[in-house]
Design a protein around this motif. Structure first.
Motif, PDB file in Angstrom:
ATOM      1  N   PHE A   1       0.821  -1.213   0.000  1.00  0.00           N
ATOM      2  CA  PHE A   1       0.000   0.000   0.000  1.00  0.00           C
ATOM      3  C   PHE A   1       0.857   1.267   0.000  1.00  0.00           C
ATOM      4  N   PRO A   2       1.642   1.471  -1.108  1.00  0.00           N
ATOM      5  CA  PRO A   2       2.483   2.666  -1.152  1.00  0.00           C
ATOM      6  C   PRO A   2       1.655   3.933  -0.985  1.00  0.00           C
ATOM      7  N   ARG A   3       2.291   4.973  -0.458  1.00  0.00           N
ATOM      8  CA  ARG A   3       1.707   6.310  -0.280  1.00  0.00           C
ATOM      9  C   ARG A   3       0.616   6.366   0.792  1.00  0.00           C
ATOM     10  N   THR A   4       0.386   5.259   1.496  1.00  0.00           N
ATOM     11  CA  THR A   4      -0.677   5.285   2.506  1.00  0.00           C
ATOM     12  C   THR A   4      -0.096   5.194   3.905  1.00  0.00           C
ATOM     13  N   VAL A   5      -0.991   5.336   4.873  1.00  0.00           N
ATOM     14  CA  VAL A   5      -0.582   5.190   6.265  1.00  0.00           C
ATOM     15  C   VAL A   5      -1.580   4.293   6.987  1.00  0.00           C
ATOM     16  N   VAL A   6      -1.091   3.496   7.895  1.00  0.00           N
ATOM     17  CA  VAL A   6      -1.940   2.793   8.855  1.00  0.00           C
ATOM     18  C   VAL A   6      -1.718   3.473  10.201  1.00  0.00           C
ATOM     19  N   ASP A   7      -2.814   4.010  10.757  1.00  0.00           N
ATOM     20  CA  ASP A   7      -2.717   4.699  12.051  1.00  0.00           C
ATOM     21  C   ASP A   7      -3.196   3.788  13.157  1.00  0.00           C
ATOM     22  N   VAL A   8      -2.357   3.601  14.161  1.00  0.00           N
ATOM     23  CA  VAL A   8      -2.706   2.781  15.318  1.00  0.00           C
ATOM     24  C   VAL A   8      -2.811   3.702  16.535  1.00  0.00           C
ATOM     25  N   PHE A   9      -4.003   3.791  17.095  1.00  0.00           N
ATOM     26  CA  PHE A   9      -4.217   4.648  18.265  1.00  0.00           C
ATOM     27  C   PHE A   9      -4.535   3.776  19.465  1.00  0.00           C
ATOM     28  N   ILE A  10      -3.764   3.952  20.520  1.00  0.00           N
ATOM     29  CA  ILE A  10      -3.904   3.128  21.722  1.00  0.00           C
ATOM     30  C   ILE A  10      -4.229   4.030  22.896  1.00  0.00           C
ATOM     31  N   GLU A  11      -5.308   3.728  23.623  1.00  0.00           N
ATOM     32  CA  GLU A  11      -5.652   4.516  24.806  1.00  0.00           C
ATOM     33  C   GLU A  11      -5.628   3.614  26.026  1.00  0.00           C
ATOM     34  N   VAL A  12      -4.794   3.990  26.980  1.00  0.00           N
ATOM     35  CA  VAL A  12      -4.727   3.258  28.233  1.00  0.00           C
ATOM     36  C   VAL A  12      -5.747   3.888  29.181  1.00  0.00           C
ATOM     37  N   LEU A  13      -6.838   3.158  29.420  1.00  0.00           N
ATOM     38  CA  LEU A  13      -7.886   3.685  30.307  1.00  0.00           C
ATOM     39  C   LEU A  13      -7.515   3.431  31.764  1.00  0.00           C
ATOM     40  N   GLN A  14      -6.858   2.304  32.005  1.00  0.00           N
ATOM     41  CA  GLN A  14      -6.319   2.043  33.344  1.00  0.00           C
ATOM     42  C   GLN A  14      -4.986   1.339  33.161  1.00  0.00           C
ATOM     43  N   ALA A  15      -3.974   1.798  33.879  1.00  0.00           N
ATOM     44  CA  ALA A  15      -2.608   1.303  33.682  1.00  0.00           C
ATOM     45  C   ALA A  15      -2.186   0.418  34.842  1.00  0.00           C
ATOM     46  N   ASP A  16      -1.446  -0.619  34.499  1.00  0.00           N
ATOM     47  CA  ASP A  16      -0.862  -1.535  35.473  1.00  0.00           C
ATOM     48  C   ASP A  16       0.515  -1.911  34.914  1.00  0.00           C
ATOM     49  N   GLY A  17       1.282  -2.682  35.636  1.00  0.00           N
ATOM     50  CA  GLY A  17       2.545  -3.154  35.076  1.00  0.00           C
ATOM     51  C   GLY A  17       2.310  -3.834  33.731  1.00  0.00           C
ATOM     52  N   GLY A  18       3.260  -3.659  32.805  1.00  0.00           N
ATOM     53  CA  GLY A  18       3.148  -4.348  31.522  1.00  0.00           C
ATOM     54  C   GLY A  18       2.185  -3.718  30.540  1.00  0.00           C
ATOM     55  N   SER A  19       1.940  -2.400  30.669  1.00  0.00           N
ATOM     56  CA  SER A  19       0.933  -1.796  29.783  1.00  0.00           C
ATOM     57  C   SER A  19       1.393  -1.758  28.331  1.00  0.00           C
ATOM     58  N   ARG A  20       2.698  -1.649  28.083  1.00  0.00           N
ATOM     59  CA  ARG A  20       3.124  -1.602  26.675  1.00  0.00           C
ATOM     60  C   ARG A  20       2.913  -2.964  25.989  1.00  0.00           C
ATOM     61  N   CYS A  21       3.120  -4.046  26.736  1.00  0.00           N
ATOM     62  CA  CYS A  21       2.858  -5.369  26.151  1.00  0.00           C
ATOM     63  C   CYS A  21       1.370  -5.548  25.874  1.00  0.00           C
ATOM     64  N   ALA A  22       0.545  -5.201  26.852  1.00  0.00           N
ATOM     65  CA  ALA A  22      -0.901  -5.319  26.660  1.00  0.00           C
ATOM     66  C   ALA A  22      -1.350  -4.465  25.484  1.00  0.00           C
ATOM     67  N   ALA A  23      -0.747  -3.270  25.358  1.00  0.00           N
ATOM     68  CA  ALA A  23      -1.108  -2.374  24.256  1.00  0.00           C
ATOM     69  C   ALA A  23      -0.787  -3.026  22.911  1.00  0.00           C
ATOM     70  N   ILE A  24       0.372  -3.669  22.819  1.00  0.00           N
ATOM     71  CA  ILE A  24       0.757  -4.339  21.570  1.00  0.00           C
ATOM     72  C   ILE A  24      -0.218  -5.475  21.265  1.00  0.00           C
ATOM     73  N   ASP A  25      -0.588  -6.249  22.290  1.00  0.00           N
ATOM     74  CA  ASP A  25      -1.510  -7.370  22.088  1.00  0.00           C
ATOM     75  C   ASP A  25      -2.844  -6.877  21.521  1.00  0.00           C
ATOM     76  N   ALA A  26      -3.358  -5.770  22.091  1.00  0.00           N
ATOM     77  CA  ALA A  26      -4.621  -5.228  21.591  1.00  0.00           C
ATOM     78  C   ALA A  26      -4.449  -4.659  20.194  1.00  0.00           C
ATOM     79  N   ALA A  27      -3.352  -3.941  19.967  1.00  0.00           N
ATOM     80  CA  ALA A  27      -3.147  -3.290  18.674  1.00  0.00           C
ATOM     81  C   ALA A  27      -3.036  -4.318  17.557  1.00  0.00           C
ATOM     82  N   SER A  28      -2.383  -5.440  17.817  1.00  0.00           N
ATOM     83  CA  SER A  28      -2.215  -6.447  16.776  1.00  0.00           C
ATOM     84  C   SER A  28      -3.571  -7.058  16.410  1.00  0.00           C
TER      85      SER A  28
END
Lengths: 245, 267, 267, 245, 245, 267
Positions: E118-145
């Protein structure tokens, strides 16, 4: 609003307000059109202790271009207070309050303008509050509408604005600063007198449905008084210029 | 810049209105289905997830000691913010809030504040020095129109569901007293009702498609007594006085059911 | 990017100069008509509205207790800002100040500060802890060139017209003593004179049309003794030493009349 | 300035200044040209305790494009101080002082450049103050001018800069930090020695007209000393490169 | 990390952790796909006390245009925490921490996407942490994927993420908040199970080389557990929609 | 957007790697020449100028009393920033730091912090109230790739070369005690080693040309015991577990020589 206490007598037994006015009497209003050299149109208003200047540019090209509209002209509005305009020196950066007021003023003025005649252009309305008092957004609209007429922008109607409110359980015209702080309700209204439309309406404070009706009617009466002063400002400038040329 | 598709959609909406119908089949004075869930963010002192049709808000309330505003030393603090998250709509861009979102937050804030919903005089720890601050932050996660009412309900529900911690002043500083939470001092339940005008028609709770077509809009907030406690007119056209009076009636009547629903979220 | 019209205007101005004339008929060393009105903003402690030709400034001075700067605990504070309002000229865009406006405010500030106009040592409430701050804010409402001098005169007049409130230190905090206002401690009256060079010609107080044509400019501020107390050279070319000496003479001579006018604004 | 008190003896009875210099003696100045790999031209200066690096890019395309000029090239200048360059750690965001100095340096350098040969382009001058002392804007100009020559930008003249000032009622060359704080006047000057033009002139402090004249002349004498050091820096680099190749 | 003291017993004599888990036991994980109306793809995850929502738009046109690439599509990512997501109310403006995490998440997801289609395009990934705990970046990746898969973006593999760490000299799976604060090391890992590639790896804390190896292996075991939950979320949504239609 | 020239350069680099060669002739596990000079900014409490190949950094450390972070009242403060100066590379634009530079500063910061290099518990003046803050600011003056390692070495050297002033608490405020400087409380010397992967090849300390071609990169920091104390993976592809283990070995081995060099900068 909503129960603020005060030792101030907002309305005495003779129906006289804290600044000596009667219930339906506005403060002193003075408007002068065409006060700036560079602006396409301008006006200066003193409304009670408000001292406000409005300048208009346009219709002109829009920058940045992606904001322009091929179907119609647009209007932008900036309401801004000088740092010295209030008792405590104000930070010059626009506050959230100023941004909201800029938006409601824009929406109050827009219905009066024939922007559809000028696609791809913008009319910029810049308002500077040099000294602020109660009712500054109404005074700003009054000056801006005269400035728009002074700029020769085709208009469907003037927009005139005045607040009504409630103090000591009484509906009053044109709320001043003390009445706004210590009173029960403040309702700024902008009105197009020939098209008979309300283009700005806000309310802080509590009103029954009957009081709501009376408040709107009182404010509109005030708007009609303002309208005469706006007309006179434009006439004065026209004949003054005529005399000079 | 209206696209051809937008124009067709607008024509469809207006044509249906002429037949007395709304595009999603609702009556003119009927809000969309409202669901309210509280306690969704256990780490906040109060929270709510609200769906109004397909508009969805998550709101969290944080309560913490703060300094009072100057000249308001005998009142607690209430601050309300809103963010329309970029995942809520394809047109939203990340960044500082624009004028629309600032207006949204201020209108929701005023509806709560001017109604006197919270008795702020009960949130003083030490006059002029230390008060309790209530911070209500709205995160819009799906945007299908009328954020005013959805955020207002979410904020109200989150406040109603709050547990307010107890602090005592020791050595001039507030100290948390564990295990002494109480309900917030509520005096009334404000309900915001937003109406859009398309031509002569007044539509309660416009959805996103309707929102794009409205000539003007008005948000009227009423308190538990049925009185009006906040108003915000918006949009690029005006209202006649008759329309304004009609809107006040519609607002009071639509608010009743919603207020009942909000009452049930009280902690 | 110079347009054809700009080029024609420039040619006209240069041709007239060759004949010893300025485009608005003034003598080379003659500033535009100056009008000064003070007390225009009653809510400020001092204020002035200045018109220099068609350039117009409204300046307000606020006076309030503040903490001193570190290492300057025995001096009051003076801060000067400027905003060129977007209604002042079609080319001005709203937003944070650009380099031109920052330079403007700093040059006006230095002219006041370096002249020692205000005896800052008399503005101390409690050494190292609490001093009086003087904030002069310039709002440019019409921009027809040479904002340096117009803002400088407006700031000076607003300061001269000030009533300084009285504060006393009680419990380590400054408390206002009502009804004891006094004149500010003035030691001298600085006068800024800005000159533009076009070719060999030195023009005092260039208007906007001339400003667009100048090769270089210089602002020289003199105090009541006629001594030089601040200089700022600007523009994209230089001056010979001879020109610089000539400018100092012009400045001292042009300042005299203006200083008399400013003196009359003393409260 | 203007009457700051100090217990420091700025000038002793033998005419020796607080750092041991004579009245018309500059501090130690060292300039090295061509110190950076990536920049098109660069120079490093030590001027007293100032340590400043200047890098030049261009003439190159202008971004954003609307800043470009079809008639001539333009110059942009950024004067910036590292957070560790002053006694109290400095916020890395540019201060109002840095923005003003960037502007006056740009205007001091511009007359020396033949920008009209390169329409639609920009020459970017980036100056980083790694350690600041009195006279940093003059030192910055001295380094920047060498960097511009090192970049091969066609020039009408070098720009050399040095301050003069007044301490103990005496006009002195090259004001240091203590003399700036406790002295009576500081006048930074930039000068093109072959075109005989002053391109930067500022003054903080009070001078009589005679002192003003003497101050300018003293500063220009200092500029001429700097000019020799600038020339040597460029020559050294030229022969060093020649020798290496 | 690196020696923070605590009275908390992170691991008791029976090998049970402070929240009752065994050494290689993850916290409760729940993922739901397709939770938003407007986003092209979306997912909601609860991972311990983390509550995170991810929304995806694209491939779509890039604004501003100069960011687009004629050879390939690009991915942008915003990881953001709601003000109420942590114990002390967080300023809504993005912190430096959030900007760094946005970047490492983007780089963790990018290898899984066939953006070259998909040249010339963008995929936008928006992640909102509504409540944070240890490991939020991993959880964010799991949801985003899951959200990317839900959006129908062509993918080479899922990206699943889980942290491992060290407490009481023992390597553990899925570090919670208390273990992160009081423990010896935290190592978030993102992993593509079919391509067998680690796409995110960070470490705070001290590990020997043997511990480092064991930590990676433990984390990858956790990632494989997550993978099953991600698959189930997508299957559930597929059949739920199938059932509804 | 890769230009044709970029593509040719990439092909050259990849072809050479297939022959076991790097474009600048180094071995795969060989960092570029490293030079470290300390004390270059006498006004700072510690400073270093580092060249790693043609990448050059100047780092200054400022030490001053500060308030501790909440909940960390028994620890001093360490803050590390980085700015890639616009004179360091033609592509750098002035302005607030982008995500690359923020990552750079945070990775350098974590390498120092997580190694426990500085015993922060020895930097407390008064528990919970006043601690010593160490601010390390990196100015990148020439950018030829791998800023991670260059900034890390410069920061480490600047800290090692520090003289820490002495403060005493008097009247609840820290007061400087002149003439009592001491070495900082160092427990270990962390060394960051950054590796790029191009295909199957792992390259230590990629220069700018190599940096533009890498599939993925990893920075592994080891302490004086040879243990791993911080890791950051980056880039748009991944690593296999085998590659990750190999990188850890390379890193530990490459760090030894660099640590010796850093030790010599100790004040």
């Amino acid at each position: 609003m909503g129960g603020r206490e005060s030792t101030l007598v907002l309305l005495d037994k003779n129906g006289i307000r804290c600044d000596g006015r009667k219930v339906t009497e506005p403060r002193r209003i003075m408007i002068k059109a065409g006060v700036l050299k560079n602006a396409d149109g301008s006006a200066y208003i003193e409304f009670g202790d408000n001292k406000i200047i409005a300048g208009v540019f346009g219709p002109r090209d829009v920058h940045p271009k992606h904001m322009s509209n091929t179907d119609t002209g647009i209007i932008r509005c900036r309401y801004h207070m000088s740092p010295f305009s209030v008792t405590e020196r104000k930070n010059p950066a626009p506050s959230r309050r100023e941004i909201e007021i800029s938006k409601v003023i824009k929406e109050a003025l827009q219905p009066s303008l024939m922007l559809e005649k000028f696609p791809r252009t913008v009319v910029d309305v810049f308002i500077e509050v040099l000294q602020a008092d109660g009712g500054s957004r109404c005074a700003a609209i009054d000056a801006a509408s005269v400035a728009l007429a002074d700029a020769g922008i085709p208009m469907r109607d003037m927009v005139c604005a005045c607040a009504a409110g409630k103090v000591a359980d009484t509906i009053i015209l044109d709320v001043n600063n003390e009445e706004d702080q210590a009173g029960q309700a403040d309702m700024p209204v902008a009105y197009m007198p020939n098209l008979n439309k309300v283009t700005l309406l806000q309310l802080d404070g509590v009103l029954t449905h009957n009081e709501y009706k009376k408040c709107i009617e009182t404010a509109i009466d005030g708007c009609k008084l303002v309208y005469q002063i706006q007309r006179k400002a434009l006439t004065d400038k026209f004949f003054e210029n005529g005399g000079n040329q | 810049m209206a696209s051809v598709l937008d124009e067709l959609k607008r024509k469809e909406i207006v044509d249906l209105l002429a037949q007395g119908k709304r595009i999603d089949g609702r009556a003119f004075d009927q809000p969309r289905p409202l669901s309210i869930e509280t306690g969704v963010i256990p780490k906040a002192n109060g929270s709510a997830r609200v769906r109004l049709g397909d508009t969805e808000i998550v709101t969290g309330v944080k309560i913490q000691p703060d300094k009072p505003f100057p000249d308001l030393g005998d009142k607690g603090i209430f601050i309300c913010t809103a963010e329309v998250l970029p995942l809520a709509h394809p047109d939203v861009e990340p960044g500082p809030p624009g004028e629309d979102v600032i207006e949204l937050a201020r209108v929701v804030d005023r509806g709560i504040r001017e109604s006197g919903m919270i008795d702020m005089s009960q949130l003083v720890l030490e006059k002029d020095k230390s008060v309790i601050g209530i911070f209500a932050d709205n995160s819009v996660v799906d945007h299908d129109g009328n954020l005013f009412d959805a955020c207002s309900y979410a904020t109200t529900a989150a406040i109603l569901s709050c547990k307010v911690p107890k602090w005592e002043i020791k050595n001039e500083a507030p100290v948390l007293v564990e295990g002494h939470e109480s309900a917030p001092p509520i005096t009334t339940i404000p309900v915001s009702v937003t109406m859009g005008r398309i031509g002569e028609h007044i539509l309660v709770d416009p959805n996103a498609e309707e929102w794009d077509c409205i000539d003007a809009r008005i948000t009227i907030t009423t308190n538990s007594d049925g009185n009006i406690c906040a108003i915000q007119k918006g949009g690029n056209d005006g209202f006649t006085v008759e329309q304004l009076l009609k809107c006040a009636d519609i607002s009071a009547s639509a608010a009743t059911k919603i207020r009942e629903k909000l009452k049930q979220t009280k902690g």
